[in-house]
Write a protein that holds these residues in place. Structure first.
Motif, PDB file in Angstrom:
ATOM      1  N   GLN A 126       2.172   4.834   1.425  1.00  0.00           N
ATOM      2  CA  GLN A 126       2.736   4.087   1.244  1.00  0.00           C
ATOM      3  C   GLN A 126       3.355   3.472  -0.646  1.00  0.00           C
ATOM      4  OE1 GLN A 126      -0.154   4.171   2.308  1.00  0.00           O
ATOM      5  NE2 GLN A 126      -0.641   3.423   4.526  1.00  0.00           N
ATOM      6  N   LEU A 127       3.402   4.129  -1.279  1.00  0.00           N
ATOM      7  CA  LEU A 127       3.621   4.191  -2.474  1.00  0.00           C
ATOM      8  C   LEU A 127       5.481   4.890  -2.877  1.00  0.00           C
ATOM      9  CD1 LEU A 127       0.973   5.183  -4.434  1.00  0.00           C
ATOM     10  CD2 LEU A 127       1.957   3.067  -4.667  1.00  0.00           C
ATOM     11  N   ILE A 128       5.468   5.768  -1.175  1.00  0.00           N
ATOM     12  CA  ILE A 128       7.673   5.917  -1.243  1.00  0.00           C
ATOM     13  C   ILE A 128       7.946   4.847  -0.965  1.00  0.00           C
ATOM     14  CG2 ILE A 128       8.290   7.867  -0.246  1.00  0.00           C
ATOM     15  CD1 ILE A 128       6.637   9.792   0.497  1.00  0.00           C
ATOM     16  N   SER A 129       9.453   4.501  -1.749  1.00  0.00           N
ATOM     17  CA  SER A 129      10.160   3.554  -2.574  1.00  0.00           C
ATOM     18  C   SER A 129      11.248   4.028  -0.854  1.00  0.00           C
ATOM     19  CB  SER A 129      10.660   3.531  -3.148  1.00  0.00           C
ATOM     20  OG  SER A 129      10.583   3.634  -4.553  1.00  0.00           O
ATOM     21  N   ALA A 130      11.514   3.261  -0.330  1.00  0.00           N
ATOM     22  CA  ALA A 130      12.381   3.030   1.112  1.00  0.00           C
ATOM     23  C   ALA A 130      13.765   2.906   0.327  1.00  0.00           C
ATOM     24  CB  ALA A 130      11.991   2.141   1.559  1.00  0.00           C
ATOM     25  N   ARG A 180       9.109  -3.662   6.109  1.00  0.00           N
ATOM     26  CA  ARG A 180       8.372  -2.432   5.323  1.00  0.00           C
ATOM     27  C   ARG A 180       7.745  -1.559   6.474  1.00  0.00           C
ATOM     28  NH1 ARG A 180       7.593   1.353   1.790  1.00  0.00           N
ATOM     29  NH2 ARG A 180       5.294   1.995   1.194  1.00  0.00           N
ATOM     30  N   SER A 181       7.611  -2.100   7.962  1.00  0.00           N
ATOM     31  CA  SER A 181       7.338  -0.988   8.689  1.00  0.00           C
ATOM     32  C   SER A 181       7.676   0.008   9.163  1.00  0.00           C
ATOM     33  CB  SER A 181       6.256  -1.965   9.846  1.00  0.00           C
ATOM     34  OG  SER A 181       5.774  -1.418  10.968  1.00  0.00           O
ATOM     35  N   LEU A 182       9.158  -0.415   9.401  1.00  0.00           N
ATOM     36  CA  LEU A 182      10.324   0.193   9.883  1.00  0.00           C
ATOM     37  C   LEU A 182      10.750   1.345   8.905  1.00  0.00           C
ATOM     38  CD1 LEU A 182      12.571  -2.254  11.892  1.00  0.00           C
ATOM     39  CD2 LEU A 182      11.074  -0.471  12.736  1.00  0.00           C
ATOM     40  N   GLU A 183      10.678   0.786   7.697  1.00  0.00           N
ATOM     41  CA  GLU A 183      10.365   1.815   6.812  1.00  0.00           C
ATOM     42  C   GLU A 183       9.907   3.085   6.714  1.00  0.00           C
ATOM     43  OE1 GLU A 183      13.522   2.124   4.680  1.00  0.00           O
ATOM     44  OE2 GLU A 183      14.471   0.339   5.990  1.00  0.00           O
ATOM     45  N   VAL A 184       8.424   2.478   6.965  1.00  0.00           N
ATOM     46  CA  VAL A 184       7.924   3.516   6.484  1.00  0.00           C
ATOM     47  C   VAL A 184       7.966   4.232   7.474  1.00  0.00           C
ATOM     48  CG1 VAL A 184       4.604   3.584   6.326  1.00  0.00           C
ATOM     49  CG2 VAL A 184       5.710   1.796   5.055  1.00  0.00           C
ATOM     50  N   GLY A 185       8.097   4.418   8.828  1.00  0.00           N
ATOM     51  CA  GLY A 185       7.814   4.489  10.279  1.00  0.00           C
ATOM     52  C   GLY A 185       8.956   5.564   9.867  1.00  0.00           C
ATOM     53  N   ALA A 191      -2.859   8.398   3.126  1.00  0.00           N
ATOM     54  CA  ALA A 191      -2.818   7.036   3.460  1.00  0.00           C
ATOM     55  C   ALA A 191      -3.948   5.975   3.644  1.00  0.00           C
ATOM     56  CB  ALA A 191      -2.076   7.328   5.012  1.00  0.00           C
ATOM     57  N   GLN A 192      -3.400   5.088   3.131  1.00  0.00           N
ATOM     58  CA  GLN A 192      -4.225   3.263   2.793  1.00  0.00           C
ATOM     59  C   GLN A 192      -4.861   2.959   4.565  1.00  0.00           C
ATOM     60  OE1 GLN A 192      -5.871   2.085   1.015  1.00  0.00           O
ATOM     61  NE2 GLN A 192      -5.080   2.441  -1.074  1.00  0.00           N
ATOM     62  N   LEU A 193      -5.365   2.893   4.569  1.00  0.00           N
ATOM     63  CA  LEU A 193      -5.791   2.143   5.700  1.00  0.00           C
ATOM     64  C   LEU A 193      -6.376   0.613   5.725  1.00  0.00           C
ATOM     65  CD1 LEU A 193      -8.672   4.253   7.087  1.00  0.00           C
ATOM     66  CD2 LEU A 193      -6.531   4.904   7.581  1.00  0.00           C
ATOM     67  N   ASN A 194      -5.601  -0.155   6.774  1.00  0.00           N
ATOM     68  CA  ASN A 194      -7.049  -1.814   6.767  1.00  0.00           C
ATOM     69  C   ASN A 194      -7.538  -1.678   6.480  1.00  0.00           C
ATOM     70  OD1 ASN A 194      -7.050  -2.270   9.566  1.00  0.00           O
ATOM     71  ND2 ASN A 194      -4.927  -1.263  10.010  1.00  0.00           N
ATOM     72  N   ARG A 253      -2.248   2.191   7.822  1.00  0.00           N
ATOM     73  CA  ARG A 253      -1.421   0.449   7.197  1.00  0.00           C
ATOM     74  C   ARG A 253      -0.650   0.823   7.067  1.00  0.00           C
ATOM     75  NH1 ARG A 253      -2.898  -0.925   1.279  1.00  0.00           N
ATOM     76  NH2 ARG A 253      -0.953  -0.285   0.504  1.00  0.00           N
ATOM     77  N   ASP A 254       0.319   0.000   7.374  1.00  0.00           N
ATOM     78  CA  ASP A 254       2.036  -0.442   7.870  1.00  0.00           C
ATOM     79  C   ASP A 254       2.872  -0.126   9.089  1.00  0.00           C
ATOM     80  OD1 ASP A 254       1.987  -1.962   5.366  1.00  0.00           O
ATOM     81  OD2 ASP A 254       2.070   0.307   3.803  1.00  0.00           O
ATOM     82  N   SER A 255       2.890   1.114   9.078  1.00  0.00           N
ATOM     83  CA  SER A 255       2.847   1.652  10.720  1.00  0.00           C
ATOM     84  C   SER A 255       2.279   2.727  11.556  1.00  0.00           C
ATOM     85  CB  SER A 255       4.567   2.496  10.416  1.00  0.00           C
ATOM     86  OG  SER A 255       5.252   2.821  10.763  1.00  0.00           O
ATOM     87  N   GLY A 256       2.544   2.071  12.919  1.00  0.00           N
ATOM     88  CA  GLY A 256       1.635   3.400  13.955  1.00  0.00           C
ATOM     89  C   GLY A 256       2.586   4.456  14.207  1.00  0.00           C
ATOM     90  N   GLN A 257       4.351   4.863  13.205  1.00  0.00           N
ATOM     91  CA  GLN A 257       4.699   6.064  14.071  1.00  0.00           C
ATOM     92  C   GLN A 257       3.875   6.818  12.931  1.00  0.00           C
ATOM     93  OE1 GLN A 257       7.225   5.841  15.360  1.00  0.00           O
ATOM     94  NE2 GLN A 257       7.627   8.088  15.354  1.00  0.00           N
ATOM     95  N   ILE A 258       3.127   6.229  12.090  1.00  0.00           N
ATOM     96  CA  ILE A 258       2.773   7.441  10.879  1.00  0.00           C
ATOM     97  C   ILE A 258       1.315   8.565  11.779  1.00  0.00           C
ATOM     98  CG2 ILE A 258       0.936   7.863   9.344  1.00  0.00           C
ATOM     99  CD1 ILE A 258       1.536   5.806   7.685  1.00  0.00           C
ATOM    100  N   GLU A 259       0.770   7.118  12.574  1.00  0.00           N
ATOM    101  CA  GLU A 259       0.124   8.356  13.567  1.00  0.00           C
ATOM    102  C   GLU A 259       0.857   9.236  14.688  1.00  0.00           C
ATOM    103  OE1 GLU A 259      -3.472   7.127  17.123  1.00  0.00           O
ATOM    104  OE2 GLU A 259      -2.610   5.934  15.773  1.00  0.00           O
TER     105      GLU A 259
END
Length: 452
Positions: free
Chosen positions: A311-315, A321-326, A347-350, A367-373
């Motif tokens: 989540q610290l990586i710059s887009a 944001r969700s699309l960018e993290v994906g 990765a951070q969790l909600n 957190r942020d994107s289901g694409q990570i999973e």
């Protein structure tokens, strides 16, 4: 003598090969795109070939003309296609033509990127912005080192290597993957495998960074790390505490005991000989991480890459944001496959798990994107319930919520906070009855407090 940025002859050669041997079209189309052509007439004719093929129409001079009578210049498609067919005597060298066309196309992209960078540099923008624009301008350039590789393989071609691998694993001459350094966790994930993306998730303060660094240290002290959440000095200080069994607070304050110095010397010697590479720059993008990782792999060799945290990586852009993290997640997965090493992504969790009765996190809590999973090959969730006596004493559950090559499960480890590390849990883990009744099992592991 300077190299030309295009080759009309090679472009004609590709088109002629299709006309002479239409059965080659699928293979040629997988190597060369319309955008690779420099000559507009040749590009247009190639597009007509693609359209005919997609429509199920056989490709020849007449069908191309019937599909599109004239090219952008106004020249008759029949005349141009006939000219190409007459001037290419053989389709035998189409692979050489394809390579030339692709190489020249990439060269043109490089030149165009250079113009963009030059224009940006002359606009008196801040240096950091110029560098960012340069990275973006070159991000889409692709290497040509995949030329000559097969597009598909027959099972019988792959089978001998697979059998050899199975035999080596049976005889214990080949590990199934890199060890995490924690026996019970290794039993669950069966090794960190090349090309895999391993996501280590946890709430703030759960110990996910400790676990990530410890795994990487164990793999190496052959470690390669891109540390984004801490400074490089903090990362190395933690390494000294973990490897030497030295109180981190003592290292921070300088209040070392006499018996700490030999431990510090020993840990320092290990790190001095380790392949440990750290980057703590802020605002890192995936393109920049990829560039550094490739450079490190080429110069030093790379066993594993640790990203702290995703989540610290710059887009590259400022959209959703969700699309960018994906996109970042998918890029990191592709990087693992490209470098052929495990990439460990923290990765951070909600905080959704804190509202559940058992407080245990799930992969969907990332957190942020289901694409990570979805992208992850392995998801390890670090769970430490600080409201329980066990959690306060460092007992932590590592939940393997997803693993492509094994079964999901969990194991208990003991966090040694002052040494910033985990060790295998020596006590009895809670039974299902214990968990359901909320029964404390602190007495089962009090003997482990000597590790803290």
């Amino acid at each position: 003598m300077s190299r030309e940025l295009f080759s009309d002859e090679a472009e004609f050669g590709i088109l002629g090969a299709v006309l002479l041997k239409p059965e080659l079209f699928d293979e040629i189309c997988s190597k060369v795109a319309v955008s690779d052509f420099h000559d507009l007439e040749s590009a247009a004719l190639y597009q007509v070939m693609i359209d005919c093929h997609a429509a199920g129409v056989p490709i020849d001079v007449v069908t191309l003309s019937d599909c599109r009578q004239r090219l952008p210049s106004g020249k008759a498609t029949l005349a141009h296609a006939g000219e190409v067919a007459m001037n290419v005597p053989s389709a035998a060298n189409w692979k050489a033509y394809a390579r030339i066309v692709r190489e020249r196309a990439v060269l043109r992209q490089i030149v165009n990127a250079a113009y963009v960078i030059n224009d940006t540099a002359n606009e008196e923008r801040p240096l950091s912005e110029v560098i960012a624009m340069a990275q973006q301008a070159t991000a889409d350039l692709r290497d040509l080192d995949d030329d000559g590789q097969q597009d598909y393989y027959k099972a019988s071609e792959i089978l001998p290597a697979v059998i050899d691998t199975i035999d080596s694993k049976f005889n214990k001459t080949m590990p199934t993957g890199l060890s995490t350094g924690l026996e019970k966790l290794d039993e669950l994930v069966r090794g960190l495998r090349p090309g895999n993306m391993i996501v280590v998730g946890g709430l703030t303060g759960s110990g996910k960074t400790i676990l990530g660094l410890q795994i990487a240290q164990h793999v190496t002290c052959k470690l390669a790390g891109a540390g984004l959440a801490m400074t490089k000095e903090e990362l190395v200080t933690r390494g000294l505490a973990s490897l030497g069994g030295i109180n981190l607070s003592a290292l921070d304050s300088g209040d070392l005991q006499d018996d700490d110095w030999p431990k510090l010397t020993s840990a320092a010697n290990v790190l001095m000989g380790a392949k440990l590479y750290v980057n703590d720059q802020a605002g890192m993008t995936v393109a920049r991480i990829r560039s550094i990782a490739r450079q490190c792999q080429r110069r030093e060799g790379l066993s594993v890459l640790l990203i702290d945290y995703i989540q610290l990586i710059s887009a590259e852009s400022s959209s959703n944001r969700s699309l960018e993290v994906g996109k970042i997640s998918t890029a990191l997965k592709n990087l693992a496959k490209e470098l052929k090493i495990p990439v460990i992504v923290l990765a951070q969790l909600n905080r959704g798990s804190t509202n559940r009765p058992d407080k245990r996190p799930r992969p969907s809590d990332i957190r942020d994107s289901g694409q990570i999973e979805q992208d992850a090959d392995v998801v390890i969730l670090v769970h430490r319930d600080m409201e329980s006596e066990e959690g306060q004493n460092g007992v932590t559950e590592l939940i393997v919520g997803k693993v492509r090559h094994a079964r999901v499960g969990s194991c208990m480890v003991q966090q040694q906070g002052k040494y910033v590390r985990f060790v295998d849990f020596e006590g009895r883990p809670p039974s299902n009855e214990d968990v359901e009744m909320g029964r404390s099992f602190a007495s089962k592991f009090k003997g482990n407090k000597k590790h803290e």
